[in-house]
Design an enzyme around this catalytic site. Structure first.
Site, PDB file in Angstrom:
ATOM      1  CB  CYS A 110      -0.891   0.048   1.220  1.00  0.00           C
ATOM      2  SG  CYS A 110      -1.985  -1.355   1.353  1.00  0.00           S
ATOM      3  CD1 TRP A 135      -0.001  -5.758  -3.598  1.00  0.00           C
ATOM      4  CD2 TRP A 135      -0.009  -6.583  -1.527  1.00  0.00           C
ATOM      5  NE1 TRP A 135       0.512  -7.028  -3.653  1.00  0.00           N
ATOM      6  CE2 TRP A 135       0.521  -7.563  -2.395  1.00  0.00           C
ATOM      7  CE3 TRP A 135      -0.116  -6.896  -0.169  1.00  0.00           C
ATOM      8  CZ2 TRP A 135       0.942  -8.812  -1.952  1.00  0.00           C
ATOM      9  CZ3 TRP A 135       0.308  -8.134   0.270  1.00  0.00           C
ATOM     10  CH2 TRP A 135       0.829  -9.081  -0.633  1.00  0.00           C
ATOM     11  N   GLY A 178      -0.687  -1.336   6.318  1.00  0.00           N
ATOM     12  CA  GLY A 178      -0.366  -2.213   7.451  1.00  0.00           C
ATOM     13  C   GLY A 178      -1.535  -3.137   7.754  1.00  0.00           C
ATOM     14  CD  GLU A 219      17.550 -12.559  -7.383  1.00  0.00           C
ATOM     15  OE1 GLU A 219      16.858 -13.036  -6.485  1.00  0.00           O
ATOM     16  OE2 GLU A 219      17.266 -11.483  -7.943  1.00  0.00           O
ATOM     17  CE  LYS A 234      14.303 -10.445  -9.838  1.00  0.00           C
ATOM     18  NZ  LYS A 234      14.854 -10.568  -8.545  1.00  0.00           N
ATOM     19  CD  GLU A 291      10.665 -11.384  -8.149  1.00  0.00           C
ATOM     20  OE1 GLU A 291      10.414 -10.860  -7.062  1.00  0.00           O
ATOM     21  OE2 GLU A 291      11.752 -11.206  -8.741  1.00  0.00           O
ATOM     22  CG  HIS A 304      20.054 -36.262  -4.184  1.00  0.00           C
ATOM     23  ND1 HIS A 304      20.394 -37.574  -3.968  1.00  0.00           N
ATOM     24  CD2 HIS A 304      21.210 -35.559  -4.120  1.00  0.00           C
ATOM     25  CE1 HIS A 304      21.695 -37.652  -3.760  1.00  0.00           C
ATOM     26  NE2 HIS A 304      22.222 -36.452  -3.857  1.00  0.00           N
ATOM     27  CE  LYS A 332      11.798  -2.096  -5.451  1.00  0.00           C
ATOM     28  NZ  LYS A 332      12.634  -3.191  -5.975  1.00  0.00           N
TER      29      LYS A 332
HETATM   30  C1  G6P Z   1       9.561  -7.880  -2.014  1.00  0.00           C
HETATM   31  C2  G6P Z   1      10.146  -7.419  -3.333  1.00  0.00           C
HETATM   32  C3  G6P Z   1      11.459  -8.141  -3.590  1.00  0.00           C
HETATM   33  C4  G6P Z   1      12.420  -7.929  -2.429  1.00  0.00           C
HETATM   34  C5  G6P Z   1      11.787  -8.332  -1.093  1.00  0.00           C
HETATM   35  C6  G6P Z   1      12.635  -7.853   0.094  1.00  0.00           C
HETATM   36  O1  G6P Z   1       9.154  -9.203  -2.118  1.00  0.00           O
HETATM   37  O2  G6P Z   1       9.243  -7.667  -4.397  1.00  0.00           O
HETATM   38  O3  G6P Z   1      12.046  -7.629  -4.778  1.00  0.00           O
HETATM   39  O4  G6P Z   1      13.568  -8.683  -2.639  1.00  0.00           O
HETATM   40  O5  G6P Z   1      10.508  -7.732  -0.943  1.00  0.00           O
HETATM   41  O6  G6P Z   1      12.608  -6.444   0.111  1.00  0.00           O
HETATM   42  P1  G6P Z   1      13.720  -5.518   0.726  1.00  0.00           P
HETATM   43  O7  G6P Z   1      13.229  -4.132   0.461  1.00  0.00           O
HETATM   44  O8  G6P Z   1      13.784  -5.831   2.198  1.00  0.00           O
HETATM   45  O9  G6P Z   1      15.013  -5.822   0.049  1.00  0.00           O
END
Ligand code: G6P
Length: 615
Positions: A2, A75, A102, A488, A492, A495, A511, A610
């Site tokens: 949000c 959100w 929140g 990672e 990506k 996502e 395994h 984000k």
């Molecule tokens: C969210 C974002 C990710 C990020 C994660 C941790 O899930 O979409 O891209 O890695 O939060 O966020 P931070 O701001 O703590 O790195």
């Protein structure tokens, strides 16, 4: 997650709110709404979906200058993302309007009590409870000021909240409350206007002067000025900080998407992380943010690194770096798990918190728990002045600039670079020789240049993405330093392209996941020429023997790899510990191009946020 924007000043507020909400879009949302004064009263307009839906609904509505106004991108957590559940929310009498970021954890109990007292609820949200709570408080104590009624109400809330409240009886005022969710006040003294927002991005276009609110703060803001109090009604004094980054940085800079911009600017970002921090001739790293704890670091016997999401994978790479070069034992744990275990911490343990936003709720909770248990707390954070940056004992900023794409690219490589610097510092305090330190420093200095070479292969990666556009499953494998990179890379892909991608260790693959391998299940293999190359190569043979197509990320000059793979993307040679900084780049490009080719909203993938400010 949000986003909140509020305005009070002499201008008409709608455009200011909408611009502010646009600047916050990157946080992720599924509905948006605003409340503002429009003759003869306060008007609320809310729409599910993209901000443009709200903008269309606002066409032709007159907004009144000189009064408070609030806006929100939601959100969804409690209740579906529809018009009704969108914020702002109001009470039964239509006197109180508020937006919230929140979760109110005790909302059910409060709602039942309020329903018994006759309040009628129209939404499924936890937020609506707050407006009725304030209404009830005002009804029971009609002589109290709005400020007092709001304070009394918020003292009954449990959980995390950032709130922005308007009350009809005090039309110029914004009441801003922060408790475990971020809120920042922007002050435009020249124009007697104030903007409140979840982060500085919407504020930067109006003023550079800001106040970062702390947990337990309430601000009462009108065009005439502001005051801060704590939840016990005591006045607070606040320091004004300056926004020191350029708004242009937050624009797309000629790229089709923020994602592309943020992938391509990584070499510059690494240069920023390193600036003034590397002393190659001494094989040393100098981290100003750790100066106050430098001596204490010598006595640290064990490190724990904790984070969420992409930052969590950076932490895992950090574990390899710290143990090999720093000479200290390390454990890595997801912040969401760490906070609910009984972590064994003491003053000889340092806990490092990695976070782009510095506002991730689980990471903040882990930080507070660590402080309570007496550990030394250190940060690796991007957003200056964010909660984690302020609450850790010491730390390092990653200086990656604002990251707008929801999926994290440049923040990740900046975190990896900061971890190398940490490892050098720790290593040189312990067993690392100056020669080794110099070697790392020399190689690290070259990384931006080498990264530029990898980025030049973007078109080639795009061709590969085109070839695999219709595949919906991928296995990503790697070993040692590139084991977390496999995760990672897969993250990506999930996502931004919504394809299923599974990260795994090349060795562990046999395994289990190998059962899935056939000609329709491609593997992305990270196989630089490093200390585990031969083993990794054998693991790939096992995939080849089962007709699985392989896309390899390998080191320049490795001709053998061509015989067992369909496609190869080469990275230049570097020190093993630094290979993740190069191998991740083709994986970012692969995910990005795959997402674009599949028609995805790559900058703002569905369902993602984000900054995850709830548990
Ligand atoms: C969210 C974002 C990710 C990020 C994660 C941790 O899930 O979409 O891209 O890695 O939060 O966020 P931070 O701001 O703590 O790195």
């Amino acid at each position: 997650m949000c986003g909140i924007v509020g305005y009070t000043g002499k201008k008409k507020p709608i455009n200011i709110l909408v611009d502010g909400l646009r600047a916050l879009e990157y946080r992720g949302y599924d509905s948006a709404g605003v409340a503002f004064w429009s003759n003869p009263s306060i008007k609320t307009v809310k729409r599910a979906g993209r901000l443009n839906n709200l903008v269309s609904a606002l066409q032709g509505i007159e907004d009144k200058p000189g009064y408070a106004a609030i806006g929100h991108t939601r959100w969804a957590t409690h209740g579906a993302p529809n018009d009704l559940n969108a914020h702002p929310h109001s009470d039964c009498t239509g006197n109180i309007f508020l937006v919230h970021n929140g979760i109110v954890e005790n909302y059910k109990t409060l709602k039942e009590e309020l329903q018994k007292a006759g309040h009628k609820f129209y939404s499924e949200t936890d937020t609506e409870v707050i407006s009725h709570l304030i209404e009830e408080e005002i009804k029971n104590n009609p002589l109290y000021s709005a400020k007092r009624s709001i304070l009394n109400s918020i003292n009954k809330l449990q959980g995390a909240f950032a709130l922005l409240i308007m009350v009809k009886s005090e039309p110029e005022k914004l009441f801003a409350v922060r408790n475990f969710s971020p809120l920042v006040l922007g002050i435009n003294g020249n124009d007697d206007e104030y903007i409140v927002a979840s982060d500085p991005t919407p504020i930067a276009r109006h003023t550079r002067q800001i106040i970062y609110m702390n947990d337990g703060d309430m601000a009462i803001i009108s065009p005439k000025g502001y005051e801060f109090v704590d939840f016990k009604h005591n006045s607070l004094k606040k320091d004004i900080a300056q926004i020191d980054w350029d708004i242009e940085e937050a624009q797309r800079g000629g790229h089709a998407h923020f994602s592309a911009k943020e992938i391509f600017e990584q070499p510059d970002v690494i240069e920023n992380v390193l600036r003034g921090r590397l002393i190659p001739e001494e094989g040393m790293a100098k981290l100003g943010g750790l100066e106050t704890v430098r001596e204490k670091l010598r006595g640290i016997k064990r490190f724990v690194i904790t984070a969420c999401g992409t930052a969590g994978f950076a932490a895992e790479v950090g574990e390899y770096m710290f143990e090999e070069y720093g000479g200290v034992p390390v454990e890595v744990e997801l912040a969401s798990e760490f906070r609910y275990r009984k972590p064994i911490l003491d003053p000889e343990t340092a806990v490092i918190f990695i976070s782009q936003s510095g506002e991730t709720a689980d990471t903040i909770a882990a930080l507070r728990e660590s402080k309570e248990k007496g550990a030394l707390t250190l940060g690796i954070v991007n957003v200056v002045g964010s909660s984690i940056a302020r609450e850790t004992h010491a730390g390092v900023y990653t200086h990656a600039g604002p990251e707008i794409s929801v999926a994290s690219y440049k923040a990740f490589t900046a975190q990896l670079t900061a971890l190398v610097l940490y490892a050098m510092l720790l290593g040189r305090q312990r067993q690392m020789s100056m020669t080794m330190g110099k070697r790392i420093a020399e190689e690290l200095k070259n990384i931006p240049q080498l990264m530029r070479q990898v980025l030049k292969q973007s078109d080639k990666v795009k061709e590969i993405a085109q070839k695999y556009k219709d595949f919906n499953n991928f296995l990503y494998i790697g070993r040692k330093y590139n084991y977390p990179i496999a995760y990672e890379g897969a993250l990506k892909m999930k996502e931004v392209s919504y394809a299923h991608a599974e990260g795994y260790s090349s060795a562990e693959m046999k395994h289990g996941p190998i059962a899935m391998i056939d000609e329709n299940f491609p593997t992305v293999a990270i196989i630089p020429k490093d200390s585990v190359y031969e083993k990794n190569f054998s693991n790939l043979q096992e995939i080849k023997a089962r007709s699985g197509p392989i896309i390899a990320i390998a080191t320049e000059g490795d001709e053998d790899i061509k015989y067992i793979t369909e496609d190869v993307i080469y990275i230049p040679k570097t020190l093993e510990m630094l290979t993740p900084l190069l191998t991740i780049v083709p994986l970012q490009l692969f995910a990005y191009h795959s997402g674009v080719l599949r028609g995805r909203d790559v900058d703002r993938p569905r369902n993602l946020a984000k900054s995850v400010t709830v548990e």
